[in-house]
Design a protein around this motif. Structure first.
Motif, PDB file in Angstrom:
ATOM      1  N   GLN A  46       0.820  -1.212   0.000  1.00 57.82           N
ATOM      2  CA  GLN A  46       0.000   0.000   0.000  1.00 57.82           C
ATOM      3  C   GLN A  46       0.856   1.265   0.000  1.00 57.82           C
ATOM      4  OE1 GLN A  46      -2.337  -0.952   3.442  1.00 57.82           O
ATOM      5  NE2 GLN A  46      -3.901  -2.031   2.252  1.00 57.82           N
ATOM      6  N   VAL A  47       1.951   1.253   0.759  1.00 62.59           N
ATOM      7  CA  VAL A  47       2.841   2.422   0.769  1.00 62.59           C
ATOM      8  C   VAL A  47       3.460   2.618  -0.608  1.00 62.59           C
ATOM      9  CG1 VAL A  47       4.970   3.400   1.709  1.00 62.59           C
ATOM     10  CG2 VAL A  47       3.362   2.275   3.240  1.00 62.59           C
ATOM     11  N   GLN A  49       2.216   1.685  -3.443  1.00 66.26           N
ATOM     12  CA  GLN A  49       1.147   2.186  -4.304  1.00 66.26           C
ATOM     13  C   GLN A  49       0.993   3.693  -4.153  1.00 66.26           C
ATOM     14  OE1 GLN A  49      -2.240  -0.287  -3.077  1.00 66.26           O
ATOM     15  NE2 GLN A  49      -2.329  -1.143  -5.133  1.00 66.26           N
ATOM     16  N   ASP A  50       1.011   4.158  -2.906  1.00 66.89           N
ATOM     17  CA  ASP A  50       0.889   5.597  -2.648  1.00 66.89           C
ATOM     18  C   ASP A  50       2.021   6.367  -3.319  1.00 66.89           C
ATOM     19  OD1 ASP A  50      -1.226   4.842  -1.073  1.00 66.89           O
ATOM     20  OD2 ASP A  50      -0.412   5.607   0.813  1.00 66.89           O
ATOM     21  N   LEU A  54       1.620   9.170  -6.315  1.00 64.33           N
ATOM     22  CA  LEU A  54       2.129  10.540  -6.183  1.00 64.33           C
ATOM     23  C   LEU A  54       3.054  10.883  -7.342  1.00 64.33           C
ATOM     24  CD1 LEU A  54       2.986  10.685  -2.357  1.00 64.33           C
ATOM     25  CD2 LEU A  54       0.944  11.571  -3.476  1.00 64.33           C
ATOM     26  N   HIS A 268      -2.721   3.342   3.296  1.00 63.89           N
ATOM     27  CA  HIS A 268      -2.712   4.538   2.454  1.00 63.89           C
ATOM     28  C   HIS A 268      -2.658   5.839   3.269  1.00 63.89           C
ATOM     29  CE1 HIS A 268      -3.347   1.974  -0.979  1.00 63.89           C
ATOM     30  NE2 HIS A 268      -4.454   1.485  -0.452  1.00 63.89           N
ATOM     31  N   VAL A 270      -0.295   7.929   3.560  1.00 64.03           N
ATOM     32  CA  VAL A 270       0.334   9.033   2.826  1.00 64.03           C
ATOM     33  C   VAL A 270      -0.702   9.766   1.974  1.00 64.03           C
ATOM     34  CG1 VAL A 270       2.041   9.655   1.080  1.00 64.03           C
ATOM     35  CG2 VAL A 270       2.604   7.934   2.810  1.00 64.03           C
ATOM     36  N   LEU A 271      -1.562   9.005   1.289  1.00 65.73           N
ATOM     37  CA  LEU A 271      -2.607   9.634   0.480  1.00 65.73           C
ATOM     38  C   LEU A 271      -3.615  10.364   1.355  1.00 65.73           C
ATOM     39  CD1 LEU A 271      -3.398   6.959  -2.276  1.00 65.73           C
ATOM     40  CD2 LEU A 271      -1.747   8.842  -2.311  1.00 65.73           C
TER      41      LEU A 271
END
Length: 303
Positions: A46-47, A49-50, A54, A268, A270-271
């Motif tokens: 997931q990280v 992906q974020d 970005l 997620h 970060v998002l």
């Protein structure tokens, strides 16, 4: 849940994120990645992906990583016991060689591979490359634990200009070629300052800065430098949180706009921090702005 989450709902999420995407387009975000988010495969996915998302919407992401648990695991496999003094690993020559192998080798290249598998373009570096992180002995009793003396952001800038995500392991060196293990939070802070980053994000395994360390609901969503230094003096910020806060303070005093300490265990996160009103974790600013009548914490995240 997916059945009731319609295409209209998905489109609405994207349109709500649009102002934030526009705000951060072309800006630099430095993310320190490690801890539980690195060790759990699902969270790692997931990280990454974020980070790729970005990057694809035009935000310049620099991923700085450590790998303490993996170094400890490798030392254990080799029959070498880890020793710590005030939270810092005692690092003799053999240990720093193992740290170099784990950080610049296994972890760094795995992260690059992960990002590329998800559609990102990434290049792995260590702080030794291009003498990016020059260092000296922090404390003789700790051995090859480094204190950063100079940052050369040139290699990172070159890579970003060519459209890649720099993935930087927290190793440094001196002019004699000695290698140093460097705290990843410190490395991320110094790199963020050298790049005049819009955000420094430190991913941890706690919700953020807590007013009561035993009460996750006591999260402090936002504070400024003056308030932060006051909380250190009064003991609310203590123990292992002090070095992280000091990294944020140093970054804010040296070119970084805002710093965030967030829980890397939240999917997620970060998002959520960058693209929503609510934000995630604790944001530290240079000086808190007077709140507007309807302002919430997140509204000030993107000023």
């Amino acid at each position: 849940m997916n059945a009731i989450f319609s295409n209209t709902d998905r489109a609405e999420v994207l349109t709500q994120a649009l102002p934030y995407i526009k705000k951060f387009n072309g800006k630099t975000i430095v993310i320190k990645y490690g801890g539980n988010a690195m060790l759990t495969e699902e969270l790692q996915h997931q990280v990454m992906q974020d980070v790729v998302l970005l990057h694809l919407v035009g935000i310049k992401v620099v991923l700085v990583h450590g790998g303490g648990p993996e170094i400890t695991g490798m030392l254990k496999r080799l029959g070498k016991e880890s020793q710590f003094v005030n939270g810092l690993r005692v690092t003799d020559r053999e240990t720093v060689e193992i740290a170099q192998m784990v950080l610049a080798g296994k972890i760094n290249k795995n992260l690059v591979s992960f990002l590329e598998a998800l559609g990102g373009d990434a290049i792995g570096l260590s702080g030794m490359d291009g003498r990016m992180l020059m260092a000296k002995v922090k404390d003789e009793s700790l051995g090859y634990v480094g204190e950063i003396t100079k940052v050369n952001p040139g290699p990172i800038i070159d890579i970003m200009q060519k459209g890649y995500i720099p993935v930087v392991s927290s190793l440094g060196c001196d002019k004699e070629g000695n290698v140093y293990n460097i705290n990843a939070d410190t490395a991320a802070s110094k790199i963020a300052s050298a790049l005049h980053a819009q955000r420094l994000i430190l991913m941890t395994n706690i919700p953020g800065l807590l007013r009561d360390k035993d009460d996750p609901s006591s999260l402090i969503p936002q504070l400024d430098l003056e308030e932060t230094e006051c909380l250190i003096k009064t003991g609310i910020i203590s123990g292992g949180m002090i070095p992280k806060i000091e990294c944020c303070i140093s970054a804010l005093k040296n070119n970084v706009s805002k710093a965030i300490i967030m829980d890397g265990r939240i999917p997620h996160s970060v998002l959520i921090e960058l693209f929503t009103d609510s934000g995630a974790g604790t944001m530290i600013t240079k000086k808190k702005k007077a709140p507007k009548a309807s302002a919430q914490k997140g509204n000030e995240h993107h000023d």
